[in-house]
Design a protein around this motif. Structure first.
Motif, PDB file in Angstrom:
ATOM      1  N   MET A   1      47.436  69.183  45.836  1.00 39.71           N
ATOM      2  CA  MET A   1      48.253  69.179  47.065  1.00 39.71           C
ATOM      3  C   MET A   1      48.942  70.530  47.268  1.00 39.71           C
ATOM      4  O   MET A   1      49.416  71.130  46.322  1.00 39.71           O
ATOM      5  N   LEU A   2      49.014  70.962  48.508  1.00 40.53           N
ATOM      6  CA  LEU A   2      49.840  72.148  48.797  1.00 40.53           C
ATOM      7  C   LEU A   2      51.299  71.726  48.692  1.00 40.53           C
ATOM      8  O   LEU A   2      51.658  70.619  49.084  1.00 40.53           O
ATOM      9  N   THR A   3      52.131  72.601  48.172  1.00 39.74           N
ATOM     10  CA  THR A   3      53.554  72.253  48.046  1.00 39.74           C
ATOM     11  C   THR A   3      54.228  72.376  49.418  1.00 39.74           C
ATOM     12  O   THR A   3      53.694  73.016  50.337  1.00 39.74           O
ATOM     13  N   GLU A   4      55.405  71.787  49.515  1.00 43.42           N
ATOM     14  CA  GLU A   4      56.158  71.880  50.778  1.00 43.42           C
ATOM     15  C   GLU A   4      56.445  73.328  51.145  1.00 43.42           C
ATOM     16  O   GLU A   4      56.389  73.726  52.303  1.00 43.42           O
ATOM     17  N   LYS A   5      56.754  74.106  50.090  1.00 41.96           N
ATOM     18  CA  LYS A   5      57.063  75.523  50.311  1.00 41.96           C
ATOM     19  C   LYS A   5      55.844  76.261  50.864  1.00 41.96           C
ATOM     20  O   LYS A   5      55.950  77.037  51.819  1.00 41.96           O
ATOM     21  N   GLU A   6      54.673  75.981  50.255  1.00 41.44           N
ATOM     22  CA  GLU A   6      53.435  76.621  50.727  1.00 41.44           C
ATOM     23  C   GLU A   6      53.151  76.215  52.177  1.00 41.44           C
ATOM     24  O   GLU A   6      52.811  77.058  53.020  1.00 41.44           O
ATOM     25  N   ILE A   7      53.311  74.934  52.453  1.00 40.25           N
ATOM     26  CA  ILE A   7      53.029  74.444  53.812  1.00 40.25           C
ATOM     27  C   ILE A   7      53.973  75.084  54.825  1.00 40.25           C
ATOM     28  O   ILE A   7      53.541  75.522  55.902  1.00 40.25           O
ATOM     29  N   ALA A   8      55.245  75.186  54.445  1.00 42.63           N
ATOM     30  CA  ALA A   8      56.222  75.776  55.374  1.00 42.63           C
ATOM     31  C   ALA A   8      55.835  77.220  55.702  1.00 42.63           C
ATOM     32  O   ALA A   8      55.879  77.658  56.852  1.00 42.63           O
ATOM     33  N   LYS A   9      55.429  77.949  54.653  1.00 51.51           N
ATOM     34  CA  LYS A   9      55.052  79.357  54.868  1.00 51.51           C
ATOM     35  C   LYS A   9      53.784  79.468  55.704  1.00 51.51           C
ATOM     36  O   LYS A   9      53.681  80.329  56.580  1.00 51.51           O
ATOM     37  N   ILE A  10      52.817  78.612  55.425  1.00 55.41           N
ATOM     38  CA  ILE A  10      51.555  78.656  56.195  1.00 55.41           C
ATOM     39  C   ILE A  10      51.829  78.277  57.661  1.00 55.41           C
ATOM     40  O   ILE A  10      51.323  78.921  58.579  1.00 55.41           O
ATOM     41  N   ASP A  11      52.655  77.251  57.851  1.00 56.26           N
ATOM     42  CA  ASP A  11      52.984  76.830  59.228  1.00 56.26           C
ATOM     43  C   ASP A  11      53.605  77.969  60.034  1.00 56.26           C
ATOM     44  O   ASP A  11      53.330  78.129  61.218  1.00 56.26           O
ATOM     45  N   LEU A  12      54.457  78.739  59.354  1.00 53.95           N
ATOM     46  CA  LEU A  12      55.105  79.861  60.034  1.00 53.95           C
ATOM     47  C   LEU A  12      54.053  80.864  60.529  1.00 53.95           C
ATOM     48  O   LEU A  12      54.123  81.358  61.655  1.00 53.95           O
ATOM     49  N   GLU A  13      53.053  81.142  59.673  1.00 54.03           N
ATOM     50  CA  GLU A  13      51.980  82.065  60.066  1.00 54.03           C
ATOM     51  C   GLU A  13      51.171  81.472  61.225  1.00 54.03           C
ATOM     52  O   GLU A  13      50.852  82.174  62.186  1.00 54.03           O
ATOM     53  N   VAL A  14      50.838  80.194  61.102  1.00 54.60           N
ATOM     54  CA  VAL A  14      50.023  79.541  62.133  1.00 54.60           C
ATOM     55  C   VAL A  14      50.732  79.607  63.492  1.00 54.60           C
ATOM     56  O   VAL A  14      50.091  79.777  64.533  1.00 54.60           O
ATOM     57  N   SER A  15      52.072  79.520  63.461  1.00 52.78           N
ATOM     58  CA  SER A  15      52.822  79.496  64.726  1.00 52.78           C
ATOM     59  C   SER A  15      52.641  80.789  65.536  1.00 52.78           C
ATOM     60  O   SER A  15      52.863  80.802  66.737  1.00 52.78           O
ATOM     61  N   HIS A  16      52.258  81.897  64.857  1.00 52.06           N
ATOM     62  CA  HIS A  16      52.056  83.158  65.591  1.00 52.06           C
ATOM     63  C   HIS A  16      50.617  83.313  66.086  1.00 52.06           C
ATOM     64  O   HIS A  16      50.277  84.321  66.701  1.00 52.06           O
ATOM     65  N   LEU A  17      49.738  82.366  65.733  1.00 50.16           N
ATOM     66  CA  LEU A  17      48.302  82.585  65.944  1.00 50.16           C
ATOM     67  C   LEU A  17      47.725  81.582  66.928  1.00 50.16           C
ATOM     68  O   LEU A  17      48.239  80.469  67.067  1.00 50.16           O
ATOM     69  N   PRO A  18      46.631  81.964  67.609  1.00 51.23           N
ATOM     70  CA  PRO A  18      46.061  81.067  68.620  1.00 51.23           C
ATOM     71  C   PRO A  18      45.375  79.820  68.037  1.00 51.23           C
ATOM     72  O   PRO A  18      45.241  78.839  68.714  1.00 51.23           O
ATOM     73  N   TYR A  19      44.898  79.887  66.797  1.00 50.90           N
ATOM     74  CA  TYR A  19      44.299  78.696  66.170  1.00 50.90           C
ATOM     75  C   TYR A  19      44.528  78.751  64.663  1.00 50.90           C
ATOM     76  O   TYR A  19      44.719  79.827  64.087  1.00 50.90           O
ATOM     77  N   LYS A  20      44.479  77.567  64.031  1.00 49.25           N
ATOM     78  CA  LYS A  20      44.865  77.448  62.619  1.00 49.25           C
ATOM     79  C   LYS A  20      44.033  78.314  61.661  1.00 49.25           C
ATOM     80  O   LYS A  20      44.559  78.947  60.763  1.00 49.25           O
ATOM     81  N   GLY A  21      42.712  78.325  61.895  1.00 46.62           N
ATOM     82  CA  GLY A  21      41.816  79.018  60.978  1.00 46.62           C
ATOM     83  C   GLY A  21      42.113  80.507  60.850  1.00 46.62           C
ATOM     84  O   GLY A  21      41.786  81.138  59.840  1.00 46.62           O
ATOM     85  N   ALA A  22      42.761  81.072  61.875  1.00 44.53           N
ATOM     86  CA  ALA A  22      43.082  82.498  61.847  1.00 44.53           C
ATOM     87  C   ALA A  22      44.101  82.830  60.759  1.00 44.53           C
ATOM     88  O   ALA A  22      44.302  83.996  60.424  1.00 44.53           O
ATOM     89  N   ALA A  23      44.728  81.793  60.198  1.00 47.15           N
ATOM     90  CA  ALA A  23      45.720  82.031  59.140  1.00 47.15           C
ATOM     91  C   ALA A  23      45.079  82.019  57.756  1.00 47.15           C
ATOM     92  O   ALA A  23      45.777  82.001  56.742  1.00 47.15           O
ATOM     93  N   CYS A  24      43.756  82.053  57.698  1.00 44.96           N
ATOM     94  CA  CYS A  24      43.053  81.921  56.417  1.00 44.96           C
ATOM     95  C   CYS A  24      43.507  82.942  55.374  1.00 44.96           C
ATOM     96  O   CYS A  24      43.850  82.579  54.247  1.00 44.96           O
ATOM     97  N   ILE A  25      43.535  84.211  55.759  1.00 46.08           N
ATOM     98  CA  ILE A  25      43.922  85.246  54.789  1.00 46.08           C
ATOM     99  C   ILE A  25      45.386  85.052  54.384  1.00 46.08           C
ATOM    100  O   ILE A  25      45.734  85.135  53.200  1.00 46.08           O
ATOM    101  N   GLU A  26      46.225  84.765  55.368  1.00 44.35           N
ATOM    102  CA  GLU A  26      47.651  84.569  55.064  1.00 44.35           C
ATOM    103  C   GLU A  26      47.831  83.393  54.106  1.00 44.35           C
ATOM    104  O   GLU A  26      48.630  83.455  53.169  1.00 44.35           O
TER     105      GLU A  26
END
Lengths: 154, 418
Positions: A1-26
Motif C-alpha cells: 500500500m502507498l502510505t498516506e504521506k506518499e499519497i498526499a505528495k502524489i496528489d499534490l503533483e497530480v493537482s498541477h497536471l492535466p491527467y494522473k499518468g503525467a505524475a509518473c516520474i514525480e
C-alpha cells in the motif's frame, strides 16, 4: 500500500497536471524518497494509483539514471566519469574509493553504508574531479581528502 | 551581477542593482514589440544551437484564436559534458533568470512557466525556490503583475537524470512523466509542445539576457558583441589550464584570448593541443584555429560549433584516443535507444575505441569508425544526439590520425609509460 504521506505528495503533483499518468516520474521520486528504492511492489502500487500500466511505470523507472530498481546503501556516491574529470585523472580517485570501500560500481558495502555509481558530468568542471554523496557536492577531489569526506557519512 | 562570496543575490540586492526594471519597461510594450526587440538585439539561443530567440518566439500562435494555455519552459538540464555555465547563473543570481522568464512569458503570452532543472543542481533548486517565493511576495509572479493584467505561474521540475532531457522535445516528454524520447518535428513545440499546447523551450543563459535587452535596449545589447550576434556570452574552460572557470565576455571573443588571458594559459609542463569549443558534442578546434572568434557563425566556418561555449582543453600529455573514448562512452550510455543507428552504432564505436586504447586495435577499425561518422551523421538519426557524438570522433580522426595509427601499430596506448 502507498502510505498516506506518499499519497498526499502524489496528489499534490497530480493537482498541477492535466491527467494522473503525467505524475509518473514525480510519483517514482516520492516513493523512492520514502523507501530508498523502487521495488516491483512499488511499481504496481504507483501504476494502480495513477491508472496506467505497470509496464509503463517500469519503462520510465528503468530509463532514468537516478531511479534505483535495486536497494541502495544509506548513502549513494555518484562519481563523475565525464571528460573534464577524466582529463584531470578521476580514475585515480575511483580506484582509491573502490579500494577503501571494497566494492565496484553498482555494489553496496556489507554494512549498507555506501553504494557506488558513476554519473555523467556534474557541471562543476572547473573544480574537477567531482562527486556527489547524497545531496552534497564534493569537488577538487584528491585521494588524501577521501577519508575525511567519507567519515561525514555514517 | 553576482556577489563575490558565492551567495545568491537577494531580491533587494537585485532590485538595488536595477533588477526588475526591465520587467517594468516590458509592460509598456505589447508582446509582439518585445519579440521584435529580442530579434533586433540578435540574441541567439545559448543552449548550443544559436537560433534567433526572437524568431523562435514569433512562431507561437498569438491573439484571441490562440490556445488559452501556453508554456514557457526553461531548459536547465545542463548535462552536456564539460558545461557548467548555467549552474553559475542559477546559483548566483536566480532573480535575473526569473525576470527573464516573466518578460519572455509575457512576450509569448504564456500562462505557465516550468523550470526544468538537472537533478544534480540541488543548490540551484533551493535558491530558485526561495527566489520564486520572494518574487511572488513582491508581486512579480502571480496575478495582474505590476497592474499589467498579465498572470504567470512559475514551477520547478527536477529531473531524475538522462542527457536526452536536454533535447527540446525529449524534455517535453520528461515533463509529461514519460521516458525522455525525442519527438518528430513538425509539429514544432511552438505549435504543439507540452501536453499539446504551444510551448517555448529556452536555455537558462538565453533567458538571463532578456531583462538587459528590455532595460537597456536592443542596440545596447547588440553592441556588447565582438562578433556575429548580440550580447555577451558565458565562456568557460576546463582541463589542464591554470584558471579553469566561467568568464563573461563579448560574444566573438577569440579562442586564444579565452585560453591565454582568461583561463590563464596551460599549467606548466602542458601544451595546448586542441579544444572542444562548446561541450562534448562539438568538433575539435586545433592550433590552426586559435584566432577564431568564438561566435556561432565563425566557429561553424571552422567546421565545428560554438555549442555551449564552455571549452574542454586537450593537452599534449593526454591521449586523444582515450579522450574520445570517454566521450563516446557517455553518448553510448545516454542514447535513448529510440532509433537503431544511434542505439546500435554508438556502443560499437565505444568498443572499437576501447580496443584501440587497450592496444588491441586493427587497421580496419579506422575505416569502421569513419563509416560511423557518416552513418550516424546529420540526417541519419531521429535526433541530434548521434550526430553530436560523431563530431568529436570525426574531427579526432582528421586531426589525430597518427595517434590512432600509432596505437594500432605499437599495440598500446602511446601516452602511457609501458
Amino acid at each position: 500500500m502507498l502510505t498516506e504521506k506518499e499519497i498526499a505528495k502524489i496528489d499534490l503533483e497530480v493537482s498541477h497536471l492535466p491527467y494522473k499518468g503525467a505524475a509518473c516520474i514525480e510519483a517514482l521520486k516520492i516513493v523512492q524518497q520514502e523507501r530508498g528504492w523502487i521495488s516491483d511492489e512499488s511499481i504496481h502500487l504507483i501504476a494502480e494509483y495513477l491508472e496506467i500500466s505497470a509496464e509503463e511505470v517500469d519503462s520510465v523507472a528503468t530509463f532514468y539514471n537516478l531511479i534505483f530498481r535495486k536497494p541502495v546503501g544509506r548513502h549513494v556516491i555518484l562519481i563523475c566519469d565525464s571528460i573534464s574529470c577524466w582529463v584531470v585523472g578521476y580514475e585515480n580517485i575511483l580506484t582509491a574509493l573502490k579500494n577503501r570501500l571494497k566494492i565496484n560500481y553498482g555494489e553496496t558495502t556489507e554494512d549498507d553504508r555506501f553504494t557506488l555509481l558513476p554519473i555523467p558530468c556534474l557541471g562543476t568542471c572547473d573544480r574537477a574531479p567531482a562527486m556527489m554523496i547524497d545531496n552534497d557536492l564534493h569537488r577538487d577531489l584528491t585521494e588524501e581528502k577521501l577519508d575525511d569526506i567519507l567519515n561525514q557519512y555514517q | 551581477m553576482m556577489r563575490t562570496d558565492g551567495a545568491p543575490l537577494s531580491i533587494q540586492e537585485y532590485e538595488q542593482q536595477g533588477g526588475y526594471q526591465g520587467l517594468r519597461k516590458a509592460f509598456q510594450f505589447n508582446p509582439e514589440e518585445i519579440t521584435q526587440m529580442v530579434k533586433d538585439a540578435e540574441l541567439q539561443g545559448r543552449g548550443g544551437a544559436g537560433f534567433s530567440t526572437g524568431t523562435k518566439w514569433s512562431f507561437v500562435p498569438m491573439g484571441k484564436s490562440a490556445p488559452e494555455t501556453k508554456y514557457l519552459i526553461v531548459n536547465g538540464d545542463e548535462m552536456e559534458p564539460g558545461t557548467f555555465k548555467d549552474r553559475l547563473l542559477l546559483e548566483g543570481n536566480p532573480h535575473q533568470m526569473l525576470e527573464g522568464i516573466i518578460i519572455s512569458a509575457y512576450a509569448i503570452q504564456a500562462s505557465e512557466a516550468v523550470i526544468f532543472l538537472r537533478w544534480a543542481y540541488k543548490m540551484s533548486a533551493n535558491r530558485l525556490a526561495r527566489a520564486i517565493s520572494e518574487a511572488e511576495q513582491a508581486g512579480y509572479i502571480g496575478k495582474n503583475i505590476l497592474n499589467s493584467g498579465f498572470n504567470i505561474k512559475v514551477s520547478i521540475h527536477t529531473s531524475v537524470g538522462r542527457y536526452m532531457c536536454g533535447e527540446e522535445t525529449g524534455l517535453l516528454s520528461a515533463l509529461e512523466g514519460k521516458r525522455s524520447l525525442p519527438r518528430a518535428k513538425p509539429p514544432f513545440p511552438q505549435i504543439s509542445g507540452l501536453f499539446g499546447k504551444p510551448s517555448i523551450v529556452n536555455n537558462v543563459e538565453t533567458l538571463c539576457c532578456v531583462p538587459h535587452i528590455m532595460d537597456k535596449g536592443p542596440n545596447w545589447f547588440k553592441g556588447l558583441s565582438n562578433g556575429d550576434g548580440g550580447g555577451t556570452k558565458l565562456y568557460g574552460a576546463s582541463g589542464n589550464v591554470r584558471n579553469p572557470g566561467i568568464y563573461e565576455l563579448p560574444l566573438g571573443t577569440p579562442l586564444n584570448e579565452l585560453i591565454e588571458v582568461h583561463a590563464g594559459g596551460m599549467i606548466d609542463g602542458y601544451q595546448f593541443r586542441a579544444a572542444l569549443p562548446g561541450g562534448a558534442s562539438t568538433d575539435f578546434l586545433t592550433t590552426e584555429h586559435l584566432e577564431v572568434k568564438m561566435d556561432f557563425k565563425s566557429v561553424s566556418a571552422c567546421g565545428s560549433r560554438l555549442g555551449t561555449g564552455t571549452i574542454i582543453v586537450l593537452d599534449d600529455r593526454t591521449c586523444p584516443v582515450g579522450f574520445v573514448h570517454n566521450l563516446e562512452h557517455f553518448f553510448a550510455q545516454e542514447s535513448c535507444g529510440w532509433c537503431t543507428p544511434c542505439r546500435e552504432g554508438l556502443p560499437w564505436v565505444e568498443k572499437i575505441l576501447k580496443s584501440i586504447e587497450d592496444g588491441e586495435g586493427q587497421q580496419e577499425d579506422l575505416g569502421v569508425l569513419q563509416e560511423h561518422t557518416v552513418g550516424l551523421g546529420p540526417g541519419m538519426t531521429f535526433c541530434a544526439l548521434a550526430p553530436g557524438a560523431m563530431a568529436p570522433l570525426k574531427s579526432a580522426l582528421k586531426y589525430f590520425k597518427t595517434d590512432f595509427e600509432a596505437h594500432i601499430q605499437q599495440k598500446r596506448c602511446t601516452y602511457k609509460n609501458n
